[in-house]
Design an enzyme around this catalytic site. Sequence first.
Site, PDB file in Angstrom:
ATOM      1  N   GLU A  52      -7.308   5.414  15.809  1.00 34.29           N
ATOM      2  CA  GLU A  52      -6.773   4.049  15.813  1.00 34.29           C
ATOM      3  C   GLU A  52      -5.887   3.867  17.037  1.00 34.29           C
ATOM      4  O   GLU A  52      -5.100   4.753  17.364  1.00 34.29           O
ATOM      5  CB  GLU A  52      -5.865   3.786  14.605  1.00 34.29           C
ATOM      6  CG  GLU A  52      -6.519   3.647  13.273  1.00 34.29           C
ATOM      7  CD  GLU A  52      -5.477   3.343  12.184  1.00 34.29           C
ATOM      8  OE1 GLU A  52      -4.428   2.748  12.494  1.00 34.29           O
ATOM      9  OE2 GLU A  52      -5.720   3.738  11.041  1.00 34.29           O
ATOM     10  N   GLU A  67      -3.433   8.283   7.165  1.00 32.65           N
ATOM     11  CA  GLU A  67      -2.083   8.593   7.654  1.00 32.65           C
ATOM     12  C   GLU A  67      -1.199   9.193   6.551  1.00 32.65           C
ATOM     13  O   GLU A  67      -0.209   8.578   6.127  1.00 32.65           O
ATOM     14  CB  GLU A  67      -1.429   7.351   8.257  1.00 32.65           C
ATOM     15  CG  GLU A  67      -2.152   6.851   9.499  1.00 32.65           C
ATOM     16  CD  GLU A  67      -1.424   5.709  10.200  1.00 32.65           C
ATOM     17  OE1 GLU A  67      -0.602   5.037   9.548  1.00 32.65           O
ATOM     18  OE2 GLU A  67      -1.688   5.496  11.391  1.00 32.65           O
ATOM     19  N   LYS A 114      -2.168  -9.947   9.562  1.00 35.59           N
ATOM     20  CA  LYS A 114      -2.980 -10.991  10.204  1.00 35.59           C
ATOM     21  C   LYS A 114      -2.577 -11.257  11.647  1.00 35.59           C
ATOM     22  O   LYS A 114      -3.330 -11.873  12.405  1.00 35.59           O
ATOM     23  CB  LYS A 114      -2.953 -12.280   9.379  1.00 35.59           C
ATOM     24  CG  LYS A 114      -1.583 -12.815   9.062  1.00 35.59           C
ATOM     25  CD  LYS A 114      -1.695 -14.037   8.151  1.00 35.59           C
ATOM     26  CE  LYS A 114      -0.356 -14.435   7.567  1.00 35.59           C
ATOM     27  NZ  LYS A 114       0.124 -13.462   6.555  1.00 35.59           N
ATOM     28  N   PHE A 115      -1.384 -10.797  12.050  1.00 43.96           N
ATOM     29  CA  PHE A 115      -0.976 -11.002  13.443  1.00 43.96           C
ATOM     30  C   PHE A 115      -1.180  -9.752  14.295  1.00 43.96           C
ATOM     31  O   PHE A 115      -0.691  -9.664  15.417  1.00 43.96           O
ATOM     32  CB  PHE A 115       0.488 -11.458  13.506  1.00 43.96           C
ATOM     33  CG  PHE A 115       0.726 -12.744  12.761  1.00 43.96           C
ATOM     34  CD1 PHE A 115      -0.085 -13.844  12.970  1.00 43.96           C
ATOM     35  CD2 PHE A 115       1.746 -12.844  11.821  1.00 43.96           C
ATOM     36  CE1 PHE A 115       0.114 -15.028  12.274  1.00 43.96           C
ATOM     37  CE2 PHE A 115       1.955 -14.019  11.117  1.00 43.96           C
ATOM     38  CZ  PHE A 115       1.135 -15.119  11.335  1.00 43.96           C
ATOM     39  N   HIS A 116      -1.869  -8.753  13.737  1.00 44.50           N
ATOM     40  CA  HIS A 116      -2.157  -7.522  14.487  1.00 44.50           C
ATOM     41  C   HIS A 116      -3.350  -7.762  15.411  1.00 44.50           C
ATOM     42  O   HIS A 116      -4.292  -8.455  15.061  1.00 44.50           O
ATOM     43  CB  HIS A 116      -2.485  -6.402  13.492  1.00 44.50           C
ATOM     44  CG  HIS A 116      -2.417  -5.021  14.064  1.00 44.50           C
ATOM     45  ND1 HIS A 116      -3.363  -4.535  14.934  1.00 44.50           N
ATOM     46  CD2 HIS A 116      -1.517  -4.029  13.887  1.00 44.50           C
ATOM     47  CE1 HIS A 116      -3.034  -3.284  15.267  1.00 44.50           C
ATOM     48  NE2 HIS A 116      -1.923  -2.955  14.642  1.00 44.50           N
ATOM     49  N   ARG A 119       0.879  -1.170   0.000  1.00 44.13           N
ATOM     50  CA  ARG A 119       0.000   0.000   0.000  1.00 44.13           C
ATOM     51  C   ARG A 119       0.913   1.216   0.000  1.00 44.13           C
ATOM     52  O   ARG A 119       2.112   1.101   0.124  1.00 44.13           O
ATOM     53  CB  ARG A 119      -0.936   0.004   1.211  1.00 44.13           C
ATOM     54  CG  ARG A 119      -0.202   0.213   2.525  1.00 44.13           C
ATOM     55  CD  ARG A 119      -1.170   0.429   3.672  1.00 44.13           C
ATOM     56  NE  ARG A 119      -0.478   0.256   4.939  1.00 44.13           N
ATOM     57  CZ  ARG A 119      -1.085   0.275   6.114  1.00 44.13           C
ATOM     58  NH1 ARG A 119      -2.377   0.435   6.188  1.00 44.13           N
ATOM     59  NH2 ARG A 119      -0.396   0.121   7.220  1.00 44.13           N
ATOM     60  N   TRP A 127       4.066  -4.958  13.654  1.00 45.85           N
ATOM     61  CA  TRP A 127       5.129  -4.347  12.855  1.00 45.85           C
ATOM     62  C   TRP A 127       6.319  -3.902  13.685  1.00 45.85           C
ATOM     63  O   TRP A 127       7.247  -3.314  13.147  1.00 45.85           O
ATOM     64  CB  TRP A 127       4.566  -3.182  12.045  1.00 45.85           C
ATOM     65  CG  TRP A 127       3.615  -2.293  12.786  1.00 45.85           C
ATOM     66  CD1 TRP A 127       2.247  -2.381  12.796  1.00 45.85           C
ATOM     67  CD2 TRP A 127       3.937  -1.205  13.664  1.00 45.85           C
ATOM     68  NE1 TRP A 127       1.701  -1.412  13.617  1.00 45.85           N
ATOM     69  CE2 TRP A 127       2.717  -0.676  14.160  1.00 45.85           C
ATOM     70  CE3 TRP A 127       5.139  -0.623  14.082  1.00 45.85           C
ATOM     71  CZ2 TRP A 127       2.670   0.393  15.047  1.00 45.85           C
ATOM     72  CZ3 TRP A 127       5.084   0.454  14.960  1.00 45.85           C
ATOM     73  CH2 TRP A 127       3.860   0.938  15.429  1.00 45.85           C
TER      74      TRP A 127
HETATM   75  C1  GLA Z   1      -1.701   2.239  10.792  1.00 43.36           C
HETATM   76  C2  GLA Z   1      -2.682   2.148   9.646  1.00 43.36           C
HETATM   77  C3  GLA Z   1      -3.615   0.988   9.746  1.00 43.36           C
HETATM   78  C4  GLA Z   1      -2.908  -0.253  10.229  1.00 43.36           C
HETATM   79  C5  GLA Z   1      -2.239   0.051  11.534  1.00 43.36           C
HETATM   80  C6  GLA Z   1      -1.538  -1.142  12.134  1.00 43.36           C
HETATM   81  O1  GLA Z   1      -2.122   3.009  11.819  1.00 43.36           O
HETATM   82  O2  GLA Z   1      -3.439   3.319   9.512  1.00 43.36           O
HETATM   83  O3  GLA Z   1      -4.181   0.771   8.469  1.00 43.36           O
HETATM   84  O4  GLA Z   1      -1.953  -0.623   9.285  1.00 43.36           O
HETATM   85  O5  GLA Z   1      -1.261   1.039  11.326  1.00 43.36           O
HETATM   86  O6  GLA Z   1      -0.937  -0.836  13.361  1.00 43.36           O
END
Ligand code: GLA
Length: 697
Positions: free
Chosen positions: A320, A164, A369-371, A125, A328
């Site tokens: 968020e 973001e 998938k591990f978030h 992305r 990550w």
């Molecule tokens: C960012 C992005 C989300 C996601 C989160 C994961 O904040 O905006 O789409 O990828 O990180 O922590």
Amino acid sequence: MTSAQHRPVGPRYEGWLTGIDSICYGGDYNPEQWPEEVWEQDVTLMREAGVNLVSIGIFSWALLEPREGEFDFAWLDRLIELLHANGIHIDLATPTASPPAWFFHAYPQARVVTREGTVLGFGSRGMASPSSPDYRAAALRITEALGDRYGSHPALALWHVHNEYGAPVSEDYSPTSAAAFRDWLRARYTTLDGLNAAWGTRFWGQVYGEWEHVGVPAATPSVANPAQRLDFARFTNDSLLACFTAERDALHARSQAPVTTNFMAAECPSTDLFAWGREVDVVSNDHYLTAADPRCEVGLALAADLTRSVAGGKPWMLLEHSPSGVNWQPRNVAKRPGEMARSAFSHVGRGADAVMFFQWRASRSGAEKFHGAMLPHAGTSSRVWREIVALGADLAAASELVGSRVSADVALLWDQESLWAQGLEWRPSVDVDARERINTFYDRFWRDGVQVDFAHPSQDLSGYKLVVAPASYLLTAESAANLTRFVEGGGTLLVSFFSGIVNEFDAVHEGGFLAPLRDALGVTVEEFLPLRAGETLQVALDDAGVAPGLTGTLTASVWADDLTLAGASVVGTYLDGPAPGAPAITRNTHGSGTGWYLSTQLDVDALATVLAPVYADAGLTPSGLPEELEVIRRSGAAADYVVAINHGSSPLSVESSAALGTPAAGATDLITGAEVDADVKVEAGGVRVLRVPRAIS
Ligand code: GLA
């Protein structure tokens, strides 16, 4: 400069979300990753958890516009109707953070090129070049289509533009970007002579004779021109912001719903948030704990206070955060029981009127998938789900906090342009780190229970008692005059080393280091005296009759200055290091105020000693509460609210009247509904949210 010339802070928009009058609760919802029969289960569970808002469509461009100019909104129509039928509002995204494969195929010149010349490909992305006219046209087309279709939908509470800005890529070194950079420079400097002067191009023979020869500061044999790099950072910010405002304006033309975009306050070096805060309708932020930091609650508080400050003190949205670990970081530490509520209420205490997560349901496929997720892979039998349901109930119980405000007597200066400039190469010491200084000063105030705002050095500071410049390397003459006026008017200013060094072109101020603050501080810097790696030095304190209680010896590191006194009193003297016997800490009176200068690096404990007389000058009193007890106050129209969070491992009491205003008699625990005793206990790891009647506060 009159007050009218101060840089404004925060959104001009006076409203809030359409249709929601409680704390917003929910998260990113990506149902396109699931068969539609799962959606029914999702909304049932959302209702069980008290979810009232979901962010949808953030990465849906490829589904909404499968081929250029051909739209398919059928699935989104069904989704929005389902949510609406269940009383769940939508924060509808424009999907422009992730253009589809067809876009990059059709417009390869819109791909981002890194500083080293790598062309970034599709399959992850990240937006295309923010300067690309093709990208901007495509982004506007899908935005207008969404605005036309859903702009008046009753479920629509908020527009979520992009995602973001600045992440995962911001600077683009492509030919497309270079052409746009030249246009930006022409608008800024008008003539090549102006540009050559601003960039100091006579140094190393960089003088430009043709506009076409001016480029982006891509990789160079030695250090690139710092003024060029600083302008490129400004240009990048402006390009990203222009992408945002174009989408915002398209939505405003089609819809009454407010527009936001999710910031990464304190973590996104490519956006100048004080500038962005003026352009959004509602400020929102994403925050993720730094797992490697054992006191990550302090970093959370800093980000929240910065976000509120960017919002000019208005309520803001946590758009968020993670219900548990992320995916990550090098080691993705799971949140332990109770930590989710502590994090959420720390944001709320610091002014958030929304607690949103990434994401609702864990993805089975893809990079995340591990978030952590509100509904994790383990489903509703999990601890995370139980805590999500409990948090939803607690936030609903605390809903009367909505609209109340946090106020602060202390401002920490934050100027993204200075951070950009200081972060460039060939500075006097690699050990000097602006963020380290900001974080350490912030930590001191956090431990002292002293509420702070962040402020831009050019904004009106007259409402503060104490202004602290932990790292103001780039300080314009206008901002320095603003700080000087603050002192003249009776304020207390504390400036840490390596501040007031360069102007907006990264050129050293005429008159030398710190010259623009000479009147306020009564001192200038003749020479920097950075220390060797690991070296420390001793500073002998002396109250000099002006700083009561300042005695003893402190250990310092990283830096010393060779100071020239110009009226200040010496309250700290180097005992050793490069300049034994020379002044290290000074205090000056100017007008009705006081200017302190700290020429060396003190850790968070040593700062406590120096801050005691600074607090006294400013008329401030630390809370006196245990350091593990975070206590924040919000003021509403009819009552005040106290959020108390115990980060320690044993019960603690909010017994101090400094925290509650008075003993807590008459206060109510909003979560339990019970009246509270004068001695408010907070269990280990616990959270309490109190209403404190205005009459006794
Ligand atoms: C960012 C992005 C989300 C996601 C989160 C994961 O904040 O905006 O789409 O990828 O990180 O922590």
